[in-house]
Write an enzyme that holds these catalytic residues in place. Structure first.
Site, PDB file in Angstrom:
ATOM      1  N   GLU A 206       0.852  -1.189   0.000  1.00 52.59           N
ATOM      2  CA  GLU A 206       0.000   0.000   0.000  1.00 52.59           C
ATOM      3  C   GLU A 206       0.891   1.243   0.000  1.00 52.59           C
ATOM      4  O   GLU A 206       1.786   1.373   0.816  1.00 52.59           O
ATOM      5  CB  GLU A 206      -0.858  -0.029   1.274  1.00 52.59           C
ATOM      6  CG  GLU A 206      -1.716   1.195   1.479  1.00 52.59           C
ATOM      7  CD  GLU A 206      -2.066   1.358   2.964  1.00 52.59           C
ATOM      8  OE1 GLU A 206      -1.567   0.578   3.784  1.00 52.59           O
ATOM      9  OE2 GLU A 206      -2.827   2.280   3.271  1.00 52.59           O
TER      10      GLU A 206
ATOM     11  N   ASP B  65      -0.286  -1.112   6.233  1.00 51.67           N
ATOM     12  CA  ASP B  65      -0.015  -0.619   7.576  1.00 51.67           C
ATOM     13  C   ASP B  65      -0.932  -1.295   8.584  1.00 51.67           C
ATOM     14  O   ASP B  65      -1.989  -1.822   8.242  1.00 51.67           O
ATOM     15  CB  ASP B  65      -0.233   0.906   7.610  1.00 51.67           C
ATOM     16  CG  ASP B  65       0.860   1.607   6.788  1.00 51.67           C
ATOM     17  OD1 ASP B  65       0.649   2.735   6.350  1.00 51.67           O
ATOM     18  OD2 ASP B  65       1.900   0.947   6.548  1.00 51.67           O
TER      19      ASP B  65
ATOM     20  N   ASP C 116      -2.652   0.131  10.645  1.00 48.61           N
ATOM     21  CA  ASP C 116      -3.697   1.047  11.149  1.00 48.61           C
ATOM     22  C   ASP C 116      -5.029   0.749  10.469  1.00 48.61           C
ATOM     23  O   ASP C 116      -5.158  -0.223   9.726  1.00 48.61           O
ATOM     24  CB  ASP C 116      -3.262   2.490  10.871  1.00 48.61           C
ATOM     25  CG  ASP C 116      -3.084   2.730   9.360  1.00 48.61           C
ATOM     26  OD1 ASP C 116      -2.520   3.748   8.978  1.00 48.61           O
ATOM     27  OD2 ASP C 116      -3.510   1.836   8.581  1.00 48.61           O
TER      28      ASP C 116
ATOM     29  N   ASP D  75      -6.661   2.258   8.101  1.00 48.98           N
ATOM     30  CA  ASP D  75      -6.637   2.274   6.618  1.00 48.98           C
ATOM     31  C   ASP D  75      -6.007   0.997   6.078  1.00 48.98           C
ATOM     32  O   ASP D  75      -6.502   0.395   5.128  1.00 48.98           O
ATOM     33  CB  ASP D  75      -5.837   3.491   6.129  1.00 48.98           C
ATOM     34  CG  ASP D  75      -6.695   4.758   6.221  1.00 48.98           C
ATOM     35  OD1 ASP D  75      -6.173   5.873   6.141  1.00 48.98           O
ATOM     36  OD2 ASP D  75      -7.928   4.579   6.408  1.00 48.98           O
TER      37      ASP D  75
END
Ligand code: 28F
Length: 637
Positions: free
Chosen positions: A427, A500, A502, A504
């Protein structure tokens, strides 16, 4: 000192040999000695209660996970017979619990031996693989009890009291010298109990986890049977008709089917034989599919819903957006396939398709508006498929014309043997850049992706082909999508999603998994899809090598060892914070990286997750992602 002298008759010798075999090769009998095999220990005992329910004598089952990971299962059935067998001189109950496959209490024609995923190895295997087992039976006005250790009788059946109730209760402690862990996963057991309750209409199943202070519990009882199951599966989807269509027929092969259409474009059909989740399908599924296609085409033609120009509706058009559960009971099931979860009995195809044809055509005649709504969706699906075919042809022609059919962004590897290659789908361009520099270009390819991808749950194949974010993935994997997907054409043995940790990252990970689940399912089933696990923290202290931690627990452990003073902690927010060699060292170097293999263990769970994340209803999605951003550690769908 022997507790009691036991003259070893032929029977006992055979029992001891049986138990020896089980303890020597447990995986042969309970599937594995991992957490999965441990859970099967519970399913085997519960299945005996379910058999008693199917025979019409048990209405309630209570399961408890007790402190020390002791399992207790109790039913209110007739209680295993306690009379002493004239020949073997031991009670039927002791036979059921000590002789292999002695549990075939409903073999032959008097009913159905329901069995767990391992096809009913019976209670004696659980007994053999438990440090101790205690069986308490209430029947004939008394309470009887017997105890075993590693399958061996240490207290033969003894009357210990009076009772006017009937039923069987089993408590056991799985043997920790055999199983890798005894730490049952409550959610896994609860999910399976819910599934069994859906599959056994009206049976009450209570499950409790009382190992901790705060107990967990659930009660399941579905008078609606599979109708309730479909309602549960569709709870976050937009339906196109009010109630699931329900078909039930007893007979040589009892069949129960429920299905309901939603606005989604994916097909979700779950099939069971004797409560076993036949993930690989089989003749019951073929019969259902065949009947759906025939009945809807016949209806469309006889009611002029299909124009001449429309070719026959294909099966995939008719199954678009369907959620269905097919459950059959077969006395002598033949299981085939890689994981023995494909039904082979050829007579079942005709039985299922015949009864679905009859019941469904009657239903459509009686409910013309529902028939029309469903057929309108099928016809538009057929047109979209046609458009996708044209788009695919276009893509193929276009890519045939272009020299390099590989996406520009792909930094390929030099190795040509796919089984030795891996592609990291990364990503973001910055992480993509570090990955390209940090990788071993011999066997590691990098495909940077950017931004949120198309929400595949709400898009049909034609949009998938033309989507500029997914097309690079399709071309890089190189095996097509959907019905065209050909696993033998994959260009990489490992497709690794690196995003990641997180919210997202969790979203893009789930979108990619949804895409693979919907359009490249064999890639997951074949074990080619992985999740990279970047570190969460870096601990550095003067004069010491940096230490990378992948979990909070690991970080705490290292902090204790290093002592807190002089230690600086860096919390990684995203891959972009690592330079190429750090990325290589922590996340890409096969020597010490952590990869999570995505397993299609429970399509139902996967579908529910994808539906929550991709469905129209925003609230459950936002709540799920917030709650589960960390869940990627044990993504085992
Ligand atoms: C918590 C685990 O195992 N329940 C069971 C029965 C009931 C019968 C049975 C079982 C007949 C002779 C083989 C009773 N009365 N719960 C359980 N409930 N087994 S296991 O019969 C065993 C067969 O030996 C039962 C009349 N027929 C069957």
């Amino acid at each position: 000192m022997e507790k009691y002298n036991h003259d070893y008759g032929a029977e006992q010798i055979q029992v001891l040999e049986g138990l020896e075999a089980v303890r020597k090769r447990p995986g042969m009998y309970i599937g594995s000695t991992s957490l999965r095999g441990l859970h099967h220990m519970v399913y085997e005992i519960v299945d005996n209660c379910v058999d008693e329910a199917l025979a019409g004598y048990c209405s309630e089952i209570n399961i408890e996970i007790q402190p020390g990971n002791i399992i207790s299962v109790e039913d209110n059935g007739r209680g295993i017979p306690v009379d002493i067998h004239p020949k073997t001189k031991i009670s039927a109950a002791e036979t059921v619990y000590t002789k292999l496959h002695a549990g075939g209490k409903f073999g032959g024609d008097s009913g159905y031996k329901v069995s767990g995923g391992l096809h009913g190895v019976g209670a004696s295997v659980v007994n053999a693989l438990s440090t101790w087992t205690e069986v308490t039976i209430q029947r004939d006005g008394g309470i009887f009890q017997m105890k075993f250790e590693k399958g061996k009788t240490v207290e033969p059946l003894t009357r210990i009291g009076d009772s006017d109730k009937t039923g069987t209760k089993v408590r056991f402690l799985a043997d920790d010298t055999i199983f890798e862990t005894l730490d049952y996963e409550y959610e896994t057991l609860e999910t399976r109990m819910r599934e069994i309750a859906f599959l056994t209409k009206g049976l009450k199943i209570n499950i409790k986890d009382i190992r901790e202070e705060t107990e967990k519990k659930a009660e399941f009882c579905f008078e609606g049977g599979l109708k309730s199951f479909v309602e549960f599966l569709n709870k976050n989807k937009e339906k196109i008709h009010e109630n699931p269509i329900y078909i039930e027929k007893d007979g040589e092969v009892p069949v129960e089917i429920a299905f309901q259409y939603t606005t989604s474009y994916s097909e979700n059909i779950y099939t069971f034989v004797n409560n076993i989740n036949t993930i690989e399908g089989g003749t019951h599924l073929e019969g259902f599919k065949r009947a759906l296609t025939k009945t809807f085409n016949d209806y469309a033609k006889s009611h002029n819903l299909l124009k001449e120009k429309d070719a026959n509706l294909q099966g995939e058009d008719i199954r678009e957006g369907i959620t269905a559960v097919v459950s059959v009971k077969v006395k002598e099931p033949q299981f085939e396939g890689q994981t023995k979860t494909k039904l082979g009995n050829s007579n079942v195809t005709g039985i299922v398709s015949g009864m679905v044809n009859d019941a469904l055509s009657a239903f459509l005649e009686e409910n013309p508006n529902i028939a029309k709504t469903i057929l309108e969706k099928c016809i538009s699906a057929s047109r979209a498929r046609e458009a996708a075919r044209k788009a695919r042809e276009l893509v193929r022609r276009k890519s045939a014309l272009e020299t390099s059919t590989l996406p520009g962004k792909l930094a390929d590897c030099t190795e040509k043997d796919a089984s030795k290659c891996e592609v990291y789908i990364v990503e973001g361009d910055s992480a993509g850049g570090s990955a390209k520099q940090g990788r071993d270009r011999k066997f590691q390819a990098i495909l940077p992706l950017w931004g949120k991808m198309l929400n595949v749950e709400k898009s049909r194949a034609d949009k998938i082909y033309n989507n500029d974010k997914l097309q690079p993935v399709i071309l890089a994997v190189g095996a097509g999508i959907g019905a065209d997907f050909d696993i033998s054409k994959i260009r990489y043995g490992k497709v690794i999603i690196m995003a990641d940790a997180d919210v997202d990252g969790a979203h893009i990970r789930t979108l990619l998994l949804t895409f693979f689940f919907r359009y490249m399912r064999p890639l997951i089933e074949n074990g080619n899809v992985y999740l990279a696990q970047p570190p969460l923290y870096k601990l550095s202290k003067k004069g010491m090598k940096d230490i990378y931690c992948y979990t909070d627990e690991e970080m705490a452990k290292h902090l204790n060892e290093m002592g807190r003073d002089g230690v600086s902690i860096q919390r990684y927010k995203g891959l972009g914070e690592m330079n190429p060699e750090q990325l290589w060292d922590t996340t890409m170097n096969p020597e010490n990286r952590i990869l999570i293999k995505v397993k299609l263990e429970d399509a139902i769970k996967a579908d529910e997750i994808f539906t929550i994340l991709m469905g129209d209803d925003i609230t459950p999605r936002r709540q799920f992602i917030e709650e589960n951003a960390k869940y990627v550690k044990n993504l085992d769908i």
